[in-house]
Design an enzyme around this catalytic site. Structure first.
Site, PDB file in Angstrom:
ATOM      1  CB  CYS A 119      -0.932   0.006   1.208  1.00 43.40           C
ATOM      2  SG  CYS A 119      -2.343   1.115   0.952  1.00 43.40           S
ATOM      3  CB  CYS A 129      -4.424   3.770  -0.327  1.00 43.51           C
ATOM      4  SG  CYS A 129      -4.893   3.606   1.408  1.00 43.51           S
ATOM      5  CE  LYS A 194      -7.967  -1.595   4.118  1.00 43.51           C
ATOM      6  NZ  LYS A 194      -6.561  -1.260   3.919  1.00 43.51           N
ATOM      7  NE  ARG A 204      -7.179   4.354   8.473  1.00 49.96           N
ATOM      8  CZ  ARG A 204      -8.342   4.670   7.922  1.00 49.96           C
ATOM      9  NH1 ARG A 204      -8.933   5.802   8.242  1.00 49.96           N
ATOM     10  NH2 ARG A 204      -8.900   3.856   7.044  1.00 49.96           N
ATOM     11  NE  ARG A 216      -6.927   4.543   4.464  1.00 50.80           N
ATOM     12  CZ  ARG A 216      -5.937   5.436   4.540  1.00 50.80           C
ATOM     13  NH1 ARG A 216      -5.847   6.400   3.643  1.00 50.80           N
ATOM     14  NH2 ARG A 216      -5.031   5.351   5.505  1.00 50.80           N
ATOM     15  CD  GLU A 232     -13.852  -4.426  -5.117  1.00 44.82           C
ATOM     16  OE1 GLU A 232     -12.903  -4.983  -5.697  1.00 44.82           O
ATOM     17  OE2 GLU A 232     -13.981  -3.187  -5.070  1.00 44.82           O
ATOM     18  CE  LYS A 247      -7.610  -4.160   7.182  1.00 45.53           C
ATOM     19  NZ  LYS A 247      -6.534  -3.421   6.590  1.00 45.53           N
ATOM     20  CB  SER A 273      -5.662  -2.067  14.786  1.00 44.58           C
ATOM     21  OG  SER A 273      -6.407  -1.171  13.987  1.00 44.58           O
ATOM     22  CE1 TYR A 312      -1.693  -5.850  14.118  1.00 43.10           C
ATOM     23  CE2 TYR A 312      -4.096  -5.874  14.146  1.00 43.10           C
ATOM     24  CZ  TYR A 312      -2.913  -5.460  13.569  1.00 43.10           C
ATOM     25  OH  TYR A 312      -2.929  -4.673  12.449  1.00 43.10           O
TER      26      TYR A 312
HETATM   27  C1  PBG Z   1      -3.163   0.021   4.711  1.00 45.31           C
HETATM   28  C2  PBG Z   1      -3.737  -0.885   5.732  1.00 45.31           C
HETATM   29  C3  PBG Z   1      -4.616  -0.584   6.783  1.00 45.31           C
HETATM   30  C4  PBG Z   1      -4.741  -1.759   7.519  1.00 45.31           C
HETATM   31  C5  PBG Z   1      -3.993  -2.722   6.885  1.00 45.31           C
HETATM   32  N1  PBG Z   1      -3.396  -2.176   5.770  1.00 45.31           N
HETATM   33  C6  PBG Z   1      -5.233   0.686   7.197  1.00 45.31           C
HETATM   34  C7  PBG Z   1      -6.185   1.411   6.344  1.00 45.31           C
HETATM   35  O1  PBG Z   1      -6.645   0.953   5.304  1.00 45.31           O
HETATM   36  O2  PBG Z   1      -6.461   2.555   6.730  1.00 45.31           O
HETATM   37  C8  PBG Z   1      -5.557  -1.901   8.775  1.00 45.31           C
HETATM   38  C9  PBG Z   1      -5.065  -2.947   9.710  1.00 45.31           C
HETATM   39  C10 PBG Z   1      -5.638  -2.870  11.078  1.00 45.31           C
HETATM   40  O3  PBG Z   1      -6.468  -1.998  11.413  1.00 45.31           O
HETATM   41  O4  PBG Z   1      -5.234  -3.710  11.890  1.00 45.31           O
HETATM   42  N2  PBG Z   1      -4.008   0.484   3.737  1.00 45.31           N
END
Ligand code: PBG
Length: 323
Positions: A119, A129, A194, A204, A216, A232, A247, A273, A312
């Site tokens: 990314c 991105c 996603k 972030r 986004r 998709e 995700k 996260s 995690y």
């Molecule tokens: C990058 C990316 C993101 C995550 C993984 N790759 C953040 C986003 O799209 O803003 C999120 C991972 C997470 O929240 O654990 N584009």
């Protein structure tokens, strides 16, 4: 009252429950994300993600050895670069922390599968991105840049590249670029589905990748949509994705189930996260039993249809599976 069948019969003891258990969570299901930073001997806890660390390459290598020793098959590498610019050029710089960490981990622990997150948001000064034309992310120009990122990570030693940007056509572009560089055995795990999610907040902070303006929603998906998820997925399968990801995970398990039923390639989920931070915060307050909640959550992701779980919690869960 029909009592011919009493479901409780098969719940009477741990052994009988184990015999009829439909889903087995194993350590081989996990991918553990790592955040690498410049410098050496750095190991700083990420405030919004307790027990997760910003690691310099030497520290990341040490942790990778422990990850492999726990039986976890794979890591996914994220990084904070030394510099940011308009187009995110540190994302394909072979001397950036991600590329160097990939090479160092591959050398130290060759059997550990390395996934590179492809990314630009961690590397662009504006945090989007892709590359901008005014306030619009230019899809087709971004494809060239993403292809360079994927090739650089594969050349550093990544086994799998995982584009998380949500540009249209990126799987085809990356596949073509990898093949043109003779990287035919590098797989693509597509963040195909996603969503534009509030659950990425702590990441972030960890990756210093929040967009400097706007959000986004022009490229990540609307959380309300599932037919669009199937669209998709169909596009990414056609473009050559080896693995399809959904995700976030917890609030999107219906999507995982639909995707799993529809396709014949592996399905991954990303337990993101914000999902992690909520569990950690509640556990710290004594409001939930962390061990129980984590194992239940990960098992349910697998039951919903996930073959691969990026989480995690992987280190703790691996130890708990071993108990
Ligand atoms: C990058 C990316 C993101 C995550 C993984 N790759 C953040 C986003 O799209 O803003 C999120 C991972 C997470 O929240 O654990 N584009």
């Amino acid at each position: 009252m029909n009592m011919k069948l009493r479901p409780r019969r098969l719940r009477l003891s741990e052994n009988v429950r184990a015999m009829v258990r439909e889903t087995q969570l194993t350590v081989k299901d996990f991918v553990y994300p790592l955040f690498v930073v410049p410098g050496s001997n750095v190991r700083e806890e990420i405030p919004s993600m307790p027990d997760c660390y910003h690691l310099s390459i030497d520290q990341a290598v040490e942790l990778a050895k422990k990850i492999a020793a726990l039986g976890i098959p794979a890591v996914e590498i994220f990084g904070l670069p030394e510099y940011k610019d308009e187009i995110g050029s540190s994302a394909w710089d072979m001397s950036s922390p991600v590329q160097r960490a990939i090479a160092a981990i591959k050398k130290a622990v060759p059997e550990l599968i390395i996934v590179g997150d492809v990314c630009l948001c961690q590397y662009t000064s504006h945090g989007h991105c892709g590359c901008l034309v005014d306030h619009y992310v230019d899809n087709d120009r971004t494809l060239e840049l993403l292809s360079k990122v994927a090739v650089s990570q594969a050349e550093a030693g990544a086994d799998i590249v995982a584009p998380s940007d949500m540009m249209d056509g990126r799987i085809a572009a990356i596949r073509a670029a990898l093949d043109a560089h003779n990287l035919i055995n590098v797989s693509i795990m597509s963040y195909a589905v996603k969503y534009a999610s509030g659950f990425y907040g702590p990441f972030r902070d960890a990756a210093d990748s929040a967009p400097q303006f706007g959000d986004r929603k022009q490229y990540q998906m609307d959380p309300a949509n599932i037919r669009e998820a199937l669209k998709e997925v169909a596009l990414d399968l056609d473009e050559g994705a080896d693995i399809i990801m959904v995700k976030p995970a917890m609030a999107y398990l219906d999507v995982v189930t639909r995707v799993r039923a529809q396709i014949n390639r592996p399905v991954a989920v990303y337990n993101v996260s914000g999902e992690y931070a909520m569990v950690k915060a509640a556990a710290k307050n004594g409001w939930i039993d962390e061990h129980r909640i984590v194992m239940e959550t990960l098992t349910c992701m697998k039951r919903a249809g996930a073959d691969i779980i990026i989480t995690y919690h992987a280190l703790d869960a691996a130890r708990w599976l071993d108990d």
